[in-house]
Write an enzyme that holds these catalytic residues in place. Sequence first.
Site, mmCIF file in Angstrom:
data_model
loop_
_atom_site.group_PDB
_atom_site.id
_atom_site.type_symbol
_atom_site.label_atom_id
_atom_site.label_comp_id
_atom_site.label_asym_id
_atom_site.label_seq_id
_atom_site.Cartn_x
_atom_site.Cartn_y
_atom_site.Cartn_z
ATOM 1 C CB CYS A 126 -1.036 -0.002 1.126
ATOM 2 S SG CYS A 126 -0.496 -0.695 2.691
ATOM 3 N NE ARG A 155 3.431 -8.562 6.068
ATOM 4 C CZ ARG A 155 2.108 -8.511 6.082
ATOM 5 N NH1 ARG A 155 1.412 -9.294 6.908
ATOM 6 N NH2 ARG A 155 1.462 -7.694 5.267
ATOM 7 C CD GLN A 167 -0.939 -9.346 1.337
ATOM 8 O OE1 GLN A 167 -0.834 -8.164 1.043
ATOM 9 N NE2 GLN A 167 -1.358 -9.733 2.519
ATOM 10 C CG ASP A 197 -2.057 -5.922 -1.657
ATOM 11 O OD1 ASP A 197 -3.170 -5.790 -1.148
ATOM 12 O OD2 ASP A 197 -1.003 -5.535 -1.133
ATOM 13 C CG HIS A 208 -3.727 -0.736 -2.186
ATOM 14 N ND1 HIS A 208 -2.674 -1.577 -2.472
ATOM 15 C CD2 HIS A 208 -4.004 -0.894 -0.871
ATOM 16 C CE1 HIS A 208 -2.311 -2.199 -1.355
ATOM 17 N NE2 HIS A 208 -3.110 -1.797 -0.369
ATOM 18 C CE LYS A 260 -7.812 -6.704 9.633
ATOM 19 N NZ LYS A 260 -6.817 -7.781 9.602
ATOM 20 C CG HIS A 284 -5.948 -0.950 2.164
ATOM 21 N ND1 HIS A 284 -4.572 -0.878 2.248
ATOM 22 C CD2 HIS A 284 -6.410 0.275 2.553
ATOM 23 C CE1 HIS A 284 -4.214 0.325 2.661
ATOM 24 N NE2 HIS A 284 -5.317 1.044 2.858
#
Length: 578
Positions: free
Chosen positions: A273, A302, A320, A322, A324, A407, A453
Amino acid sequence: MPEKKLENLRHSLAHLLAAAVLDLWPDTKITLGPTIENGFFYDMDFAEPVTEEDLPKIEKKMQEILKRWDKFELVKVSEKQARELFRDNPYKQEIIDDYKGGQLTIVKSGDFTDLCRGGHVNSAKEIKPDAFKLTHIAGAYWRGNEKNKMLTRIYGVAFETKKELDGYLNMIEEAKRRDHRKLGKQLDLFTFSDLVGSGLPLYTPKGTFIRMALNEYIESLQSKAGYTQVWTPQIAKAELFKTSGHYAKYKDGMFRVVSNFSEEEFFLKPMNCPQHTQIYASQMRSYRDLPLRYSDFAMLYRDEKPGELNGLARVRSFSQDDCHIFCRENQVDEEIDVALSMIKEVMATFGFKYRYRLSTRDPGHPEKYIGDPKTWDKVEKWAEKIMKRNKIEYFDGPGEAAFYAPKMDLMATDALGREWQLSTVQIDFFMPERFDLNYIDEEGQKKRPVMLHRAIIGSPERFIMVLLEHYSGALPLWLSPVQVAVTPISDKQAKYAADFYRKLKDENIRAELFDQNETIGKKIREAEMKKIPYVAIIGEKEVKSKAVAIRKRGEGDIGQMKIEKFIGQIKKETENKK
């Protein structure tokens, strides 16, 4: 049994475990024993080694002591009295230090005493002696600090009835059989190397195919909905994460990168992000440009603790699906509805039952979050309205919010009844504010966009783990690295089998030729061990009739089939993703 009552039962059993251990090994120093999901544990400092072979003996002693116990009595004592009660236990003395004077609470049952704030059954008779079981032993540092002494942690599970316990233990045995680490090796999908590093999976060609197929499936849905892919670096300057808030809130979970030529501080990115905000910020945006939908499959990293790594379930290197979305505030509902619709379609493809968790702030720890509390109130209520409007079953998850936004987390239930958090949708007002993102509205004024997100399957690594255990390795045809095992009965059918194998490959059907000098029975067993959906058996009859004999996974022999018909069936089933 109500959840709180069951928690009290499990907490009571943690005390019973400690009492049994002290009865068997009086020199043991007991420390802390909380409840956990489905059970309890207690950390102890033993004067002599204790192994899992000792668990039946401890369990038997617990059942003996249980007959003598009645009430769990809570008693207020002074610090001086507490120190005297636990004078030979340095761990309890350290816990007493945390109280910094004043009264403490102890629990007494029978002749056993422990420091405790409460939360027990009313009577020990509520604990069924056949409804709990000690399961395993592990090492645990005192208070989770690696600088402290390693203690022995004894785990147990407990339920209201023996029937519930037996059901749970059967599920655990089935889970061991379905363990994705075992299946990953059996099916040749991924591996780990000490030279590469723990938590860094290496994918074989077959495992890589599954990753790519999942990503391509998600991308096909996204492109139809107007999402566009971006690609971002795997490292970024610390300043990026300081602006986003990740540096302050998440630094301990990030890998620091050191340059040979620059004094700048860099990190491997743990999420996409912050970098996506910079693509948005690269030029001035108009209200006509919005929404902008950026999807990204780049790798993330991570810094997980070594003891918490677990196959593909917990890794240091992952990606991911992912996305946005930067949009106007009046576009939020529509964008989220599209995302929820895509998520619904994907869950139907894999046959998952699911519910949502509305993940909100922890009211007791406001310091964990960035932004104005009034905006948090607004967005949490907004998310709740979205769930209700879409008639989505959900439950509350206080404390589960991201530090920048509440979330809507999808919790999928697998074949063993376990819940996994997969998809997520988040409404974020704070990241655009921190990065000073703007667009020009209809009146020529600067306005803040809202940042959404969204992930559908989340991490493909973790999703592969869930799928392997959900399907017990028998992945759907469209996702199977090998769809057809071509198995000639003898060398006499070798040419026909090879020609058929090449035809399958020409039709983009993934096949493997089992032409080794083995019996047909052994070839079939090997194909079944590899969880291949179809086995095409070729004997003299099949050669003469220009056909193949088909054996389908889970159904057995389904008869002879003409080659063209079989190829058409495979293609149709693959396309439908059934």
